[in-house]
Each structure stands twice: as structure tokens, then as C-alpha cells.
Design a protein around this motif. Structure first.
Motif, short mmCIF file in Angstrom:
data_model
loop_
_atom_site.label_atom_id
_atom_site.label_comp_id
_atom_site.label_asym_id
_atom_site.label_seq_id
_atom_site.Cartn_x
_atom_site.Cartn_y
_atom_site.Cartn_z
N ASN A 128 -3.52 4.15 -3.51
CA ASN A 128 -2.48 5.15 -3.76
C ASN A 128 -2.06 5.21 -5.23
O ASN A 128 -1.77 6.28 -5.76
N LEU A 129 -2.06 4.05 -5.89
CA LEU A 129 -1.75 4.03 -7.32
C LEU A 129 -2.83 4.76 -8.10
O LEU A 129 -2.52 5.51 -9.05
N GLY A 130 -4.08 4.60 -7.69
CA GLY A 130 -5.17 5.29 -8.36
C GLY A 130 -5.06 6.80 -8.22
O GLY A 130 -5.28 7.55 -9.19
N ILE A 131 -4.69 7.26 -7.02
CA ILE A 131 -4.52 8.70 -6.78
C ILE A 131 -3.39 9.26 -7.63
O ILE A 131 -3.51 10.32 -8.26
N LEU A 181 -4.35 9.33 -11.38
CA LEU A 181 -5.30 10.41 -11.67
C LEU A 181 -4.58 11.75 -11.80
O LEU A 181 -4.83 12.51 -12.76
N ASN A 182 -3.68 12.02 -10.88
CA ASN A 182 -2.97 13.30 -10.92
C ASN A 182 -1.99 13.38 -12.09
O ASN A 182 -1.76 14.46 -12.64
N ILE A 183 -1.41 12.26 -12.47
CA ILE A 183 -0.53 12.25 -13.64
C ILE A 183 -1.32 12.60 -14.90
O ILE A 183 -0.89 13.41 -15.72
N VAL A 184 -2.49 11.97 -15.04
CA VAL A 184 -3.33 12.22 -16.22
C VAL A 184 -3.78 13.69 -16.28
O VAL A 184 -3.76 14.33 -17.33
N VAL A 185 -4.15 14.23 -15.12
CA VAL A 185 -4.69 15.60 -15.08
C VAL A 185 -3.60 16.65 -15.28
O VAL A 185 -3.79 17.63 -16.00
N PHE A 186 -2.41 16.44 -14.67
CA PHE A 186 -1.42 17.51 -14.63
C PHE A 186 -0.19 17.28 -15.52
O PHE A 186 0.61 18.20 -15.72
N SER A 187 -0.02 16.10 -16.06
CA SER A 187 1.16 15.82 -16.87
C SER A 187 1.13 16.59 -18.19
O SER A 187 0.08 16.71 -18.84
N SER A 247 -7.77 14.74 -3.68
CA SER A 247 -6.75 13.69 -3.69
C SER A 247 -6.08 13.57 -2.33
O SER A 247 -5.84 12.47 -1.83
N LEU A 248 -5.77 14.74 -1.70
CA LEU A 248 -5.15 14.73 -0.38
C LEU A 248 -6.09 14.15 0.67
O LEU A 248 -5.67 13.37 1.54
N LEU A 249 -7.37 14.52 0.59
CA LEU A 249 -8.35 14.01 1.55
C LEU A 249 -8.53 12.50 1.40
O LEU A 249 -8.57 11.76 2.40
N VAL A 250 -8.65 12.05 0.17
CA VAL A 250 -8.82 10.61 -0.09
C VAL A 250 -7.58 9.84 0.35
O VAL A 250 -7.67 8.76 0.94
N PHE A 251 -6.39 10.43 0.09
CA PHE A 251 -5.15 9.79 0.50
C PHE A 251 -5.10 9.62 2.02
O PHE A 251 -4.81 8.54 2.53
N CYS A 252 -5.39 10.70 2.75
CA CYS A 252 -5.31 10.65 4.22
C CYS A 252 -6.36 9.73 4.81
O CYS A 252 -6.05 8.85 5.62
N TYR A 253 -7.63 9.93 4.40
CA TYR A 253 -8.71 9.15 4.98
C TYR A 253 -8.63 7.69 4.55
O TYR A 253 -8.81 6.78 5.37
N GLY A 254 -8.35 7.46 3.26
CA GLY A 254 -8.29 6.10 2.75
C GLY A 254 -7.21 5.28 3.41
O GLY A 254 -7.43 4.13 3.83
N ASN A 255 -6.00 5.85 3.51
CA ASN A 255 -4.90 5.12 4.14
C ASN A 255 -5.16 4.88 5.63
O ASN A 255 -4.86 3.80 6.15
N TYR A 256 -5.73 5.87 6.29
CA TYR A 256 -6.05 5.71 7.72
C TYR A 256 -7.06 4.59 7.92
O TYR A 256 -6.88 3.73 8.80
N ARG A 257 -8.10 4.59 7.11
CA ARG A 257 -9.16 3.59 7.27
C ARG A 257 -8.65 2.18 6.99
O ARG A 257 -8.97 1.24 7.71
N ILE A 258 -7.85 2.04 5.94
CA ILE A 258 -7.33 0.72 5.59
C ILE A 258 -6.36 0.20 6.64
O ILE A 258 -6.42 -0.96 7.06
#
Length: 244
Positions: free
Chosen positions: A13-16, A19-25, A50-61
Motif C-alpha cells: 500500500n505504501l508503494g501504491i 507511486l501516485n504521489i510522484v505521478v500526480f503531485s 493502482s486500484l486493481l493492484v490495491f484490491c487484488y494485492g490486499n485480498y491475496r495477502i
């Protein structure tokens, strides 16, 4: 939830977020303000991914990480597979044991390589002597990695949370159920320790085999079975057959 799962969740989650801070800040790339349609499309793609990775990654972990995995021999194609699974199966109670077994596997891989090199210095692959040594090595290796598989399965079956709760319960008046839980957990722990000891013994026997082979200048294939290291390994293989 295990400590390992928590670390994975934080990293994901920190990585996500980063990434979004760097891209959109505004103080950084601020790609969303670009007038380019390609860049805008890239921004939308990043948000969706980012949303897909967040949902799938958290679910899997969270959910898949709680699944008890029991492995079969067929699931391990090479020694490196045991290393990967063993590292992933680590639990707090077995941290030292897991690290130790990883080192044992690395030693086994090196000894197997050394044995093959030495054998080819004395014999050709078609010779009976070569085949006899290879059979001993193969048998010892099969027992070694079967022990690793059994250890992994025992660690996966071990209920870390229940064990910790039972240990805390002994600080006060331990109930009969708490004592029984600790007794069962101790059986798992003792089994893991005995498995490590057995694999250490196999490594020592292979050291003896390497030493005996390195002393050979001329050998009659009929005397191979009389070599102490060969006898010890063959005895180990035969003994293990009765307990599988």
C-alpha cells in the motif's frame, strides 16, 4: 494476521501511495495537468492499475496468506523451489529453524555439485562404480528433500496464534486445554528439530563420501559396497523405507 502479512500489506500500500504521489503531485511530475492526450491516458491507466493492484494485492495477502498449504513432492521441481517455499513458510516460532534449513539446502546443493565433479575425475558415467556412487547420492538426496517437505508442512500446520495465546495463558493458572495445546505444539516443534538433525546427519555422511572418493586412485567396483560411507548411506536409505 502474521507479522509477515502486515509487512507485506504496508509495503504494497505504501508503494501504491508513493507511486501516485510522484505521478500526480504538483511538486513532482504532475502529469494530470499535461495537455497531451497520451499522457492523460497514461494517468488514467495508472489510476486503474493502482486500484486493481490495491484490491487484488490486499485480498491475496490477507485471505490467501491465511490458507494452510500442504505440499506434495511433485510440487518441487528443483532444490530452489524448496528454498522459495521454505522462506515463505517462515513463522516466528521457527525463524531460526527455517534459516538453518535454508543453509542446509544450500550446503546440499554445493555437496551434490562437488560429488559429481569428483566422480567424473575418477570414473566415466557408464561405469558401474559411477552408478553405485550416484545411487547412494540420489537416495540420500531424496531423503534430505523429503525431510524438507515434511518440515515445511509441519510449520504450515503449526498454529502460531494459538501457541502464543497458550504461552501467555501459562503466566497465570494454566487450564487443562492450554496444557494440551502446548503439548501438541511441542510435538510439532520437536518434529521440526528432529528433521533438521536428520538432514545434518545426511550432510555429514555426504562429507564422508566426498572424503572417501577423493582418496581413490584405483578402485575395484566389487569393493565399493565395503566403503564405510557407502554402507552408512545405504543403511540410512534402507532404514528410511520402513518409516515412509
Amino acid at each position: 494476521m502474521s507479522q509477515k502479512q502486515i509487512v507485506k500489506l504496508v509495503c504494497l500500500n505504501l508503494g501504491i501511495v508513493l507511486l501516485n504521489i510522484v505521478v500526480f503531485s504538483e511538486g513532482m511530475l504532475n502529469l494530470w495537468e499535461s495537455q497531451s492526450l497520451i499522457v492523460r491516458a497514461l494517468c488514467i491507466t495508472i489510476v486503474v492499475v493502482s486500484l486493481l493492484v490495491f484490491c487484488y494485492g490486499n485480498y491475496r495477502i490477507i485471505f490467501k496468506g491465511n490458507k494452510t498449504q500442504i505440499y506434495r513432492k511433485e510440487e518441487f521441481a528443483k532444490p530452489e523451489d524448496y528454498l522459495d517455499v521454505l522462506k515463505d513458510s517462515a513463522k516466528r516460532t521457527f525463524e531460526d529453524e527455517t534459516d538453518h534449513m535454508v543453509k542446509c539446502i544450500e550446503k546440499m546443493m554445493k555437496k551434490t555439485e562437488v560429488l559429481n565433479v569428483i566422480l567424473l575425475q575418477y570414473f566415466t558415467e557408464g561405469e558401474m562404480a559411477y552408478q553405485q556412487f550416484q545411487n547412494a547420492m540420489r537416495g540420500a538426496s531424496e531423503i534430505f528433500y523429503d525431510n524438507v517437505k515434511k518440515m515445511i508442512n509441519r510449520i504450515n500446520l503449526f498454529d502460531e496464534e494459538e501457541y502464543r495465546n497458550a504461552l501467555r495463558g501459562t503466566a497465570g493458572k494454566a487450564s487443562e486445554s492450554t496444557a494440551k495445546i502446548l503439548e501438541i505444539c511441542k510435538e510439532h516443534i520437536d518434529y521440526v528439530h528432529s528433521t533438521i538433525d536428520m538432514n545434518e546427519d545426511i550432510l555429514l555422511k555426504l562429507d564422508g563420501l566426498i572424503l572417501e572418493i577423493s582418496k581413490l586412485d584405483d578402485i575395484d567396483s566389487g569393493t565399493l559396497e565395503e566403503l564405510p560411507a557407502i554402507q552408512e548411506i545405504n543403511s540410512l536409505i534402507e532404514h528410511t523405507k520402513y518409516y515412509k
